[in-house]
Design a protein around this motif. Sequence first.
Motif: not given
Lengths: 142, 360
Positions: B2, B24, B27-29, B341
């Motif tokens: 992360s 993150c 590309e994922t929060v 994101l």
Amino acid sequence: MNIVESVPGAIENAAQNLDVESDWVQKGGVYWFTSQQMDVRELATAMNAIHARFVTITATELPGNDGFRLEYLWDLGGKLLGFTFHISGNSIDSIYDLCEAVDWIEREVHEGFAIDFAGREYEPLLLRPGDKLGVNLREVAK
Amino acid sequence: MSYKMPMGPYHPALEEPYKLDMICEGETVQDAKLHIGFNFRGIEHLAETRNYIQVVALMERVCGICSNIHTLTLCQAMEQLTGLTPPPRALYIRVVMAELERLHSHVLWAGIAAKLMGFKTMFMECFAIREKVMDVLQAISGNRVNYSMNRIGGVNRDIADPLAVLGMVEQLEREMVSTIIPIFTTSTTARSRCAGIGVLTHEKAVSCGVVGPTARASGVPQDLRRAAPYAAYSELEFKTPVEEAGDVRARLLVRALEIMETCGILRQALAKMPSGPIDTGEAKVVFSAGTAVSRVEAPRGEVMYSVSWKENSRNPARVHVRTPTFANMPAIRYMVMGARLADTPLIQASIDPCYSCTDR
């Protein structure tokens, strides 16, 4: 007709949920609950039970060394319910674990008046950088 | 692994400064923290140093988009403390100003949302219409941002010819019906960029206490104009659009439908406007000691003013402002969790945040 009879049934329900002898006084756009026996955490539990929506806490520093007045406001079907707490020191129980919506306003009051909401952790100051509390609205800092 | 991705405080996606620190995975929060305070001006403290005339001008500066709403809410609170009741015509003029401001705010937001969707043509369309809304506000008040319309006991300016303003509003409505509304409600671009992202569930919306279109897009049917009518709203008919999906598209739809309802309210208010004075005519006002609270439904949601006065004072003892963005912003954390994101600028903008209001 007393105040409780004159206001909508939902407010009577609110009084019953609080389970204390009390009166409601309608003044300045708010139904104020005027019991001295209240505990802020019991209040939050009662407000959750009747699905009232938390609105805000208004903090005011009292003259001299009389402490602070905290006004907790909830909305119940368009009626504003108000609950006043006087604190002589600078601490009151947090209700953050019972009411998530209170998070930022507890942080703001903590920052503006140096009032501690016991039982919660604080993230860094909400509105100002640094680590000084009470510099915005507390009289001693003006 | 992360990593932390900051957005702001100064960033092309933000109209005003604030900071969103996102944790993150790829590309994922995963999570986010919000930092505000970059516009802090200490207005609540300043209000305690102003008299009852000056404080109206001061509070009009809390927000540049909904400046009229702040003075309306403040004046309503002060009217409770003075016992003054504005005449009927003033109440209708207050409705007209509040709804024109809602129109202005929603169209401005639509433009910004279009820009963040990558829909620049729509951005230009929205801002062209927004200029025309501001022309109407200027025609009434003489001002384009801080309108100086509200005073204790009424309004400062009359609408001399309501039917002329009605003509301008109907022209605006025709333009919006042919551009903004169909594009935002039916276009593939808007749908593909907004549907299913930034979801705020009904349960979380209730838990966070969000207000306004953000709440209504998550199935919470709250609207103070209905629940606790003020000004002349109790005499006007309108619907409160509510969507259930809780995503960015739902917030888009709610605002698009509100634009139509606002046009309807404006038509009614301008057509039904009663004749008579626009203020109480009191040369001097006397405040009773105590606290008064007033709330109105601003474009972004509920605004609340708590005003306290001491005996024989010209200045308020305390003015506390709870703005809609202050209630809505903490929910951004839940909207961006699990989002891509690249979608986060549009998601954070979907609550129509106002950081000046929030910081005060």
